[in-house]
Design a protein around this motif. Structure first.
Motif, short mmCIF file in Angstrom:
data_model
loop_
_atom_site.label_atom_id
_atom_site.label_comp_id
_atom_site.label_asym_id
_atom_site.label_seq_id
_atom_site.Cartn_x
_atom_site.Cartn_y
_atom_site.Cartn_z
N GLN A 151 -91.84 -27.63 40.90
CA GLN A 151 -90.98 -28.54 41.79
C GLN A 151 -89.93 -29.30 41.10
O GLN A 151 -90.50 -29.99 40.00
CB GLN A 151 -91.74 -29.49 42.67
N VAL A 152 -88.73 -29.42 40.99
CA VAL A 152 -87.83 -30.29 40.51
C VAL A 152 -87.41 -31.56 41.50
O VAL A 152 -86.76 -30.99 42.42
CB VAL A 152 -86.59 -29.49 39.85
N VAL A 153 -87.62 -32.56 41.02
CA VAL A 153 -87.39 -33.79 42.14
C VAL A 153 -86.17 -34.29 41.60
O VAL A 153 -86.04 -34.96 40.62
CB VAL A 153 -88.64 -34.84 42.17
N PHE A 154 -85.24 -34.65 42.43
CA PHE A 154 -83.81 -35.29 42.41
C PHE A 154 -83.95 -36.78 42.81
O PHE A 154 -84.70 -37.08 43.68
CB PHE A 154 -82.91 -34.60 42.85
N ASN A 155 -83.11 -37.81 42.51
CA ASN A 155 -83.10 -39.00 42.97
C ASN A 155 -82.44 -39.28 44.34
O ASN A 155 -82.53 -40.07 44.83
CB ASN A 155 -82.53 -39.98 41.99
N GLU A 156 -81.95 -37.92 44.82
CA GLU A 156 -81.27 -37.92 46.05
C GLU A 156 -81.25 -36.46 46.51
O GLU A 156 -81.49 -35.51 45.82
CB GLU A 156 -79.92 -38.54 46.17
N ALA A 157 -81.02 -36.27 47.90
CA ALA A 157 -80.94 -34.96 48.48
C ALA A 157 -79.67 -34.00 47.70
O ALA A 157 -78.50 -34.47 47.62
CB ALA A 157 -80.54 -34.95 49.74
N VAL A 158 -80.04 -32.93 47.46
CA VAL A 158 -78.98 -32.15 46.74
C VAL A 158 -78.84 -30.69 47.76
O VAL A 158 -79.79 -30.25 48.21
CB VAL A 158 -79.34 -31.71 45.38
N VAL A 159 -77.57 -30.03 47.17
CA VAL A 159 -77.17 -28.64 47.85
C VAL A 159 -77.36 -27.68 46.83
O VAL A 159 -76.44 -28.21 45.78
CB VAL A 159 -76.16 -28.87 48.85
N VAL A 160 -77.90 -26.86 47.12
CA VAL A 160 -77.96 -25.46 45.97
C VAL A 160 -76.95 -24.31 46.20
O VAL A 160 -77.02 -24.12 47.69
CB VAL A 160 -79.40 -25.08 45.57
N THR A 161 -76.19 -23.82 45.41
CA THR A 161 -75.58 -22.47 45.53
C THR A 161 -76.04 -21.81 44.42
O THR A 161 -76.32 -22.15 43.37
CB THR A 161 -74.13 -22.77 45.66
N GLY A 162 -76.10 -20.28 44.85
CA GLY A 162 -76.31 -19.47 43.52
C GLY A 162 -77.97 -19.54 43.56
O GLY A 162 -78.58 -19.87 44.29
N ALA A 163 -78.14 -19.10 42.24
CA ALA A 163 -79.46 -18.72 41.72
C ALA A 163 -79.90 -19.74 40.32
O ALA A 163 -79.90 -19.19 39.45
CB ALA A 163 -79.97 -17.41 41.57
N PRO A 164 -80.16 -20.98 40.30
CA PRO A 164 -80.26 -21.68 39.10
C PRO A 164 -81.81 -21.32 38.64
O PRO A 164 -82.45 -20.81 39.31
CB PRO A 164 -80.42 -23.04 39.57
N THR A 165 -81.96 -21.32 37.43
CA THR A 165 -83.04 -20.90 36.80
C THR A 165 -83.64 -22.24 35.58
O THR A 165 -82.64 -22.93 35.47
CB THR A 165 -83.05 -19.84 35.94
N ILE A 166 -85.15 -21.90 35.44
CA ILE A 166 -85.47 -22.93 34.42
C ILE A 166 -86.16 -22.22 33.30
O ILE A 166 -86.98 -21.17 33.62
CB ILE A 166 -86.52 -23.77 35.11
N ALA A 167 -85.65 -22.24 32.18
CA ALA A 167 -86.38 -21.60 31.05
C ALA A 167 -87.67 -22.18 30.66
O ALA A 167 -87.75 -23.55 30.34
CB ALA A 167 -85.07 -21.57 29.82
#
Length: 439
Positions: free
Chosen positions: A233-249
């Motif tokens: 889980q990646v927690v941001f300081n506010e709501a965010v909208v995602v497009t595409g397919a981000p990744t974490i190395a």
């Protein structure tokens, strides 16, 4: 004939003048009536005013005065006139008509200012063009007449009735952009002070850049083998909208990626990584502060601000490795139900073992009797007469009772170099051993 006859047949005239040719709001003019002959009948009621009101006429003889007050919010001309035959001279001759010429120019209308914008909402990096539309031309409307909150105003320009400026919102802010002009900050050509004006509704401003506040996992701490889905889980300081397919190395060996799974529209994004052979990590985390990659997609807040996806340093507060103690050991291993893998603490049995349930961490192929070695007191024991059944990850080894009938220490080895055991092309090169002692 004595005395001679006094003759006066000249009609008296009246000249009407003013001390002010133009009037703005709040101003009055003194009107002077100059008669060509004295009159005892000239007075209030003899003069008619339009575009305003006339106070009581005072005076005597040939000179009279009154005050003219223009109508409010009016541009109608101020006219004062005296009709013919409204008063007489001392001989009784009726007057001729008289008018104020030119008429008084009246402008008592306060100018207004309407403030508009070409953008109702602003995110980081955006500006708005503000338009000030005056109801009347002004020569002294300036940027100093404008009050701004939630940002700054620049590039003020214009003339007459239309002016423009650029509004730049404050950085990292959600305060609305408000632009206003107070009353009596500029005047029209007549000198009337303006009415107040404001931008309504205010500009919605969101220039706050979303940032990552924490990275964690809902998975319990522990050691995990192959084919296990690891949620991150990646927690941001506010709501965010995602497009595409981000990744974490990730910091696994070999290097693996966790891919975006869900959470768009909230402040918590879930990524998923499934362990596979031969992944290893002593403390699962990400590889660097730049491990979160957009991968052609985007992460933005609801206003459209692109997120800062920089992560806390690996192992630092707020990082995955700091928050969790997850060990990845996706080795290809085998275990035998009920038997110890610790040579210092072998399982104690009282009868000969003949049926052993063998399970692998993942399904395998190529597992045969040739993949197994049995030892008694460190001496090799033949597997002649043994059978091996099963498939995938679960097998049953059946031994002849003579193979394990002696009292003492036994060791069963599974796999190793050349054992033929394979899973998804990955050979089982490490040996898995179990130990028991018959008493």
């Amino acid at each position: 004939l004595s005395p001679a006859i006094t003759v006066d047949t000249v009609a008296p005239t009246v000249a009407i003048g003013t001390n002010k040719a133009t009037l703005k709001a709040g101003e009055t003019a003194t009107i002077t009536f100059t008669l060509s002959e004295s009159s005892t009948t000239f007075g209030t009621g003899d003069a008619v005013a339009t575009g305003g009101t006339l106070s009581a006429i005072t005076g005597s003889g040939t000179v009279y005065t009154a005050t003219f007050t223009p109508n409010a919010s009016s541009t109608a001309q101020g006219t004062i006139s005296v009709a013919a035959a409204t008063f007489t001279d001392v001989a009784g001759n009726n007057n001729t008509a008289g008018t104020l010429s030119p008429a008084i120019t009246v402008d008592t209308v306060a100018p207004t200012v309407a403030i508009g914008t070409n953008k109702a909402t602003l995110k980081a990096g955006e500006t708005a063009t503000i338009t000030f539309t005056l109801s009347e031309a002004s020569t002294n409307f300036a940027s100093s007449d404008v009050t701004v909150t939630g940002g700054s105003l620049s590039a003020f320009a214009g003339s007459g009735t239309v002016y423009t400026a650029t509004f730049t919102p404050a950085a990292n802010s959600s305060a609305p952009g408000a632009i206003s002009v107070a009353a009596n900050t500029f005047t029209d050509a007549a000198g009337n002070g303006n009415l107040a004006g404001s931008l309504s509704p205010s500009i919605v401003v969101d220039t706050a850049i979303p940032t990552v506040s924490n990275v964690t996992s809902t998975l319990a701490n522990g050691t995990y083998g192959p084919a296990v889905a690891i949620p991150i889980q990646v927690v941001f300081n506010e709501a965010v909208v995602v497009t595409g397919a981000p990744t974490i190395a990730l910091n696994t060996a070999p290097a693996r990626l966790a891919t975006y799974l869900s959470g768009s529209g909230t402040n918590t994004l879930t990524f998923s990584y499934t362990t596979q052979l031969p992944d290893q990590s002593a403390d699962l985390g990400y590889s660097s502060t730049a491990a979160l990659a957009l991968n052609g997609g985007s992460i933005r807040d609801l206003a459209g601000n692109a997120a800062n996806v920089t992560l806390a340093a690996p192992g630092a507060a707020g990082s995955l490795a700091f928050n969790k103690a997850i060990v990845i050991d996706a080795s290809l291993k085998a275990a035998v139900a009920g038997l110890s893998s610790n040579p210092a603490a072998p399982t104690v049995v009282t009868t000969a073992l003949t049926t052993l349930r063998i399970s692998f961490t993942v399904p395998v192929t190529g597992f045969t009797l040739a993949s197994i070695r049995l030892f008694f007191e460190n001496r090799s024991v033949t597997l002649r007469g043994a059978t091996l059944t099963g498939s995938g990850a679960n097998y049953t080894l059946t031994l002849p009772s003579t193979a394990t009938s002696l009292r003492g220490n036994y060791r069963l080895e599974i796999g190793g170099p050349g054992s033929g055991i394979v899973s998804n092309g990955f050979a089982m090169t490490a040996v898995s051993s179990v130990f028991w002692r018959r008493v």
